[in-house]
Design a protein around this motif. Sequence first.
Motif, PDB file in Angstrom:
ATOM      1  N   ILE A 130       0.832  -1.201   0.000  1.00 50.62           N
ATOM      2  CA  ILE A 130       0.000   0.000   0.000  1.00 50.62           C
ATOM      3  C   ILE A 130       0.868   1.254   0.000  1.00 50.62           C
ATOM      4  O   ILE A 130       1.830   1.356   0.759  1.00 50.62           O
ATOM      5  N   THR A 131       0.510   2.206  -0.871  1.00 48.71           N
ATOM      6  CA  THR A 131       1.259   3.462  -0.960  1.00 48.71           C
ATOM      7  C   THR A 131       0.478   4.651  -0.416  1.00 48.71           C
ATOM      8  O   THR A 131       1.076   5.688  -0.115  1.00 48.71           O
ATOM      9  N   LEU A 160      -7.478   1.666  -0.029  1.00 50.78           N
ATOM     10  CA  LEU A 160      -6.043   1.485   0.133  1.00 50.78           C
ATOM     11  C   LEU A 160      -5.453   1.354  -1.257  1.00 50.78           C
ATOM     12  O   LEU A 160      -5.788   0.407  -1.998  1.00 50.78           O
ATOM     13  N   THR A 161      -4.595   2.289  -1.639  1.00 50.40           N
ATOM     14  CA  THR A 161      -4.018   2.306  -2.976  1.00 50.40           C
ATOM     15  C   THR A 161      -2.709   1.532  -2.985  1.00 50.40           C
ATOM     16  O   THR A 161      -1.822   1.785  -2.174  1.00 50.40           O
ATOM     17  N   GLY A 162      -2.609   0.619  -3.929  1.00 49.83           N
ATOM     18  CA  GLY A 162      -1.397  -0.179  -4.057  1.00 49.83           C
ATOM     19  C   GLY A 162      -1.550  -1.190  -5.164  1.00 49.83           C
ATOM     20  O   GLY A 162      -2.372  -1.023  -6.068  1.00 49.83           O
ATOM     21  N   SER A 163      -0.780  -2.259  -5.067  1.00 45.83           N
ATOM     22  CA  SER A 163      -0.842  -3.325  -6.060  1.00 45.83           C
ATOM     23  C   SER A 163      -1.145  -4.643  -5.378  1.00 45.83           C
ATOM     24  O   SER A 163      -0.221  -5.334  -4.942  1.00 45.83           O
ATOM     25  N   PRO A 164      -2.382  -5.038  -5.269  1.00 41.64           N
ATOM     26  CA  PRO A 164      -3.582  -4.347  -5.751  1.00 41.64           C
ATOM     27  C   PRO A 164      -4.101  -3.299  -4.773  1.00 41.64           C
ATOM     28  O   PRO A 164      -3.539  -3.138  -3.689  1.00 41.64           O
ATOM     29  N   SER A 165      -5.170  -2.609  -5.162  1.00 37.51           N
ATOM     30  CA  SER A 165      -5.866  -1.684  -4.276  1.00 37.51           C
ATOM     31  C   SER A 165      -7.046  -2.396  -3.639  1.00 37.51           C
ATOM     32  O   SER A 165      -7.513  -3.429  -4.145  1.00 37.51           O
TER      33      SER A 165
END
Length: 114
Positions: free
Chosen positions: A31-32, A97-102
């Motif tokens: 998560i970013t 939650l933004t990321g890979s994945p969100s």
Amino acid sequence: QVRLVESGGGLVQAGGSLRLSCAASGSIFSITAMGWYRQAPGKQRELVAAITNGGSTNYADSVKGRFTISRDNAKNTVYLQMNSLKPEDTAVYYCKLTGSPSYWGQGTQVTVSS
């Protein structure tokens, strides 16, 4: 598996305040950023506020000066303090939650009466 638990929505009169919480559990290492979106009936989902892992914040123009986003990294929780609420703030609010994945929360209803 990531789980998001949102809380804090409800009914409030115009001018009032609410505080939303979103607690994350599971594998969130990618998560970013954490943030809040909202979707009103008949409208598209829109960004309300977001905060990066580094603490940088971003707000929709419509909530600047009224809403504050914050996070507790130790608890993997993001908050949205909403003050001076307006009827146009009425919507379902979603944690993301933004990321890979969100990941998205299930949504919590906020209703502001005039």
